[in-house]
Design an enzyme around this catalytic site. Structure first.
Site, PDB file in Angstrom:
ATOM      1  CG  HIS A 144      -2.037   0.965   1.178  1.00  0.00           C
ATOM      2  ND1 HIS A 144      -2.006   2.176   1.831  1.00  0.00           N
ATOM      3  CD2 HIS A 144      -3.232   0.908   0.525  1.00  0.00           C
ATOM      4  CE1 HIS A 144      -3.138   2.823   1.597  1.00  0.00           C
ATOM      5  NE2 HIS A 144      -3.900   2.087   0.806  1.00  0.00           N
ATOM      6  NE  ARG A 180     -10.624   9.099   3.664  1.00  0.00           N
ATOM      7  CZ  ARG A 180     -11.229   8.204   2.889  1.00  0.00           C
ATOM      8  NH1 ARG A 180     -12.474   8.388   2.517  1.00  0.00           N
ATOM      9  NH2 ARG A 180     -10.596   7.129   2.504  1.00  0.00           N
TER      10      ARG A 180
END
Length: 255
Positions: A80, A210
């Site tokens: 990632h 988030r």
């Protein structure tokens, strides 16, 4: 950066991790041009990128057809990280240049996502990025003993716990102690309980999460020194930032 590297006669190699690409990717075009110009180009392509699995399989074929070395990382790990490493010859020998970012190498999402990137030629950092790529390519690597890069899942959780513990010690010594964390989600039980411990020690903790946040903030006697917010705005809050007071000499990490 990639376009210039592709035509620079002194550039020997380009290595990059790719998670998501734009449908008409200028990044891919630059990498293909680099390969055609005789550079060694290595792409670590993540096939488990959510919603982009099919596209990435297609891109792997396109890149390979053009002479790019395409690898799929280490079995059992999702790659990632967003890393690019350029090797270039200079009068002083081989030098590395790198981009380390929180955002994908994707021109489309870059118009919508807020991200951060560090461009650096500091060899103490770029040499460690080279070690990360060695690991991803299945070569011998010193990835568990890096001083500037903190790779997950090898050493990241341990490093974060040590940094939180340092804030706890400083708070008990009445030194400046705070933690500011910005991330996509917070669900790791070990780190959540460590942040509760920090709050109880008097460390001021600010969270900008988030998505999912399993930590309960502002609970008296438990997490009263923790403030947690989520921003809904014009852009998608995508960057990951970790800031620690460190007794007045702040330590700042992007992820």
């Amino acid at each position: 950066l990639l376009r210039e590297a592709a035509i620079d006669p002194k550039v020997r190699s380009i290595k990059i991790t790719i998670y998501r690409l734009a449908k008409r990717s200028k990044v891919v075009n630059a990498l293909i041009n680099a390969a055609k110009n005789g550079k060694r180009v290595t792409v670590i392509l993540e096939l488990q990128a959510r919603f982009d699995e099919e596209a990435n399989i297609k891109w792997s074929g396109v890149l390979r057809d053009e002479g790019v070395k395409v690898l799929f990382g280490i079995p059992g790990l999702k790659v990632h990280s967003k890393l690019c490493l350029i090797e270039r010859e200079s009068e002083k020998g081989t030098r590395f240049y790198s981009s380390i970012g929180t955002g994908n190498y994707n021109e489309s999402t870059a118009e919508l996502y807020s991200d951060l990137a560090l461009f650096t030629s500091k060899q103490k950092i770029t040499r460690e990025i080279d070690e990360v790529f060695n690991y991803l390519e299945g070569q011998e690597s010193n990835i568990h003993n890096l001083k500037h890069i903190v790779p997950s899942p090898m050493t990241l959780r341990g490093k974060l716990k040590d940094l939180i513990e340092n804030e706890i010690k400083n708070a008990k010594k009445k030194k400046e102690a705070f933690i500011t964390l910005k991330m996509n989600s917070l669900v790791d039980p070990e780190l959540i309980h460590k942040l509760y411990e920090a709050s109880n020690a008097g460390v001021k903790v600010k969270l900008n999460v988030r998505g999912i946040c399993s930590l309960v903030a502002g609970r008296k006697g438990y997490s009263e020194n923790i403030e947690a917010i989520s921003i809904l705005d014009r852009f998608l809050e995508h960057s990951r930032v970790f800031i620690f007071a460190n007794g007045g000499n702040e330590k700042i990490y992007i992820s």
